[in-house]
Design an enzyme around this catalytic site. Structure first.
Site, short mmCIF file in Angstrom:
data_model
loop_
_atom_site.label_atom_id
_atom_site.label_comp_id
_atom_site.label_asym_id
_atom_site.label_seq_id
_atom_site.Cartn_x
_atom_site.Cartn_y
_atom_site.Cartn_z
N ARG A 138 2.72 11.49 -8.32
CA ARG A 138 2.01 11.51 -7.03
C ARG A 138 2.80 10.84 -5.91
O ARG A 138 2.22 10.34 -4.93
CB ARG A 138 0.64 10.82 -7.13
CG ARG A 138 -0.37 11.66 -7.86
CD ARG A 138 -1.68 10.96 -8.00
NE ARG A 138 -2.56 11.83 -8.76
CZ ARG A 138 -3.63 12.47 -8.24
NH1 ARG A 138 -3.94 12.30 -6.99
NH2 ARG A 138 -4.35 13.25 -8.99
N SER A 183 -1.91 -7.32 11.27
CA SER A 183 -1.32 -6.19 11.99
C SER A 183 -2.12 -5.84 13.23
O SER A 183 -1.64 -5.14 14.12
CB SER A 183 -1.22 -4.97 11.09
OG SER A 183 -2.51 -4.58 10.65
N ASP A 184 -3.39 -6.29 13.26
CA ASP A 184 -4.21 -6.03 14.44
C ASP A 184 -5.32 -7.07 14.52
O ASP A 184 -5.73 -7.61 13.49
CB ASP A 184 -4.80 -4.61 14.41
CG ASP A 184 -5.45 -4.27 13.09
OD1 ASP A 184 -4.73 -4.09 12.09
OD2 ASP A 184 -6.69 -4.20 13.05
N ARG A 240 7.20 1.69 1.38
CA ARG A 240 7.38 0.24 1.52
C ARG A 240 7.92 -0.33 0.20
O ARG A 240 8.78 -1.22 0.18
CB ARG A 240 6.03 -0.41 1.80
CG ARG A 240 5.79 -1.13 3.11
CD ARG A 240 6.77 -2.19 3.38
NE ARG A 240 7.28 -2.08 4.74
CZ ARG A 240 6.66 -2.50 5.83
NH1 ARG A 240 5.51 -3.10 5.76
NH2 ARG A 240 7.20 -2.33 7.00
N GLY A 257 0.82 -1.21 0.00
CA GLY A 257 0.00 0.00 0.00
C GLY A 257 0.85 1.26 0.00
O GLY A 257 0.54 2.24 -0.68
N1 HPA Z 1 -9.35 -2.71 8.74
C1 HPA Z 1 -9.12 -2.42 7.46
N2 HPA Z 1 -7.93 -2.52 6.90
C2 HPA Z 1 -6.91 -2.91 7.67
C3 HPA Z 1 -7.08 -3.21 9.01
C4 HPA Z 1 -8.37 -3.11 9.56
O1 HPA Z 1 -8.58 -3.36 10.74
N3 HPA Z 1 -5.87 -3.56 9.50
C5 HPA Z 1 -4.99 -3.48 8.49
N4 HPA Z 1 -5.61 -3.09 7.39
#
Ligand code: HPA
Length: 235
Positions: A44, A204-205, A25, A21
């Protein structure tokens, strides 16, 4: 090579392209993993690079966030620059309790709440899926290298900060592994053009426990995912 509204190439673009993204990176990937690197785009600040990985040409470029952004870049890369294999390397929020931070998620399918598919005017709903050939290869190597991974359906959501606190409940019940924001658009754009695509992410979460990753561990997990993604260029 011609330019488009969003890509003005100053160097060739390879048939295989990795799409993180974040454009920084992309720069990091190019500098860390590729040889003979040349930058091909800065429009951009969506930095793009081409180099080689173990002798095979491969490009890497930022996709931006969300289905509109990744889809317009994917469209131009496929239709104007001849890309045949597009691999999103990103992060996701996990929805299932048996998933851990930093696990690798491979998007076999990608649901969405986006209106993006409407343009295809299909008399039903399209099911965006990843390339089985790419999935199969990544899974084989993940097993060999004992990388914890999950393959299944994910959600590419148009909304990061959802006003509805119950938004994830139904998706979770339907077995959706994780939420991110791009892959369904990538898969549909690739399907419409008859080319291969794959979305893979590190967790990541956790949207189950609220746990989040720290920067250092995110980097380590990212390295693991890159080591699975880069050999796809030679398939
Ligand atoms: N929601 C949407 N996109 C994401 C999330 C999330 O919790 N974590 C990493 N990308």
């Amino acid at each position: 090579m011609r330019s488009t509204p969003h890509i003005d190439p100053t160097a060739p673009i390879a048939e295989t392209i990795l799409l993180p993204g974040d454009p920084l990176r992309a720069k990091f990937i190019a500098e860390t993993y590729l040889e003979d690197v040349r930058q091909f785009n800065a429009v951009r600040n969506m930095l793009g690079f081409t180099g080689t990985f173990q002798g095979t040409p491969v490009s890497v470029m930022g996709s931006g966030m969300g289905i509109p952004s990744i889809s317009l870049y994917a469209y131009e890369l496929i239709h104007m620059f001849g890309c045949k294999r597009l691999i999103r390397v990103g992060t996701c929020g996990s929805l299932q309790p048996d998933m851990h931070l930093y696990d690798v998620v491979i998007a076999q399918g990608a649901c969405t709440n986006s209106a993006f598919m409407d343009q295809y005017q299909l008399p039903g709903s399209f099911a965006p899926i990843g390339s089985f050939r790419l999935i199969d290869d990544v899974v084989r190597r993940a097993r060999e290298e004992n990388v914890p991974f999950h393959v299944g359906n994910i959600l590419s959501s148009d909304v990061f900060y959802n006003a509805n606190p119950n938004f994830n409940d139904g998706w979770k019940r339907m077995g959706i592994l994780a939420v991110e924001m791009e892959t369904a658009g990538l898969y549909a754009t690739a399907a419409d053009a008859g080319v291969e695509a794959l979305g893979m992410f590190t967790v990541s979460d956790s949207l189950v426990t609220g746990e989040v990753t720290d920067a250092q561990s995110r980097q380590t997990a990212f390295t693991t995912m890159m080591e699975l993604a880069l050999p796809l260029a030679a398939l």
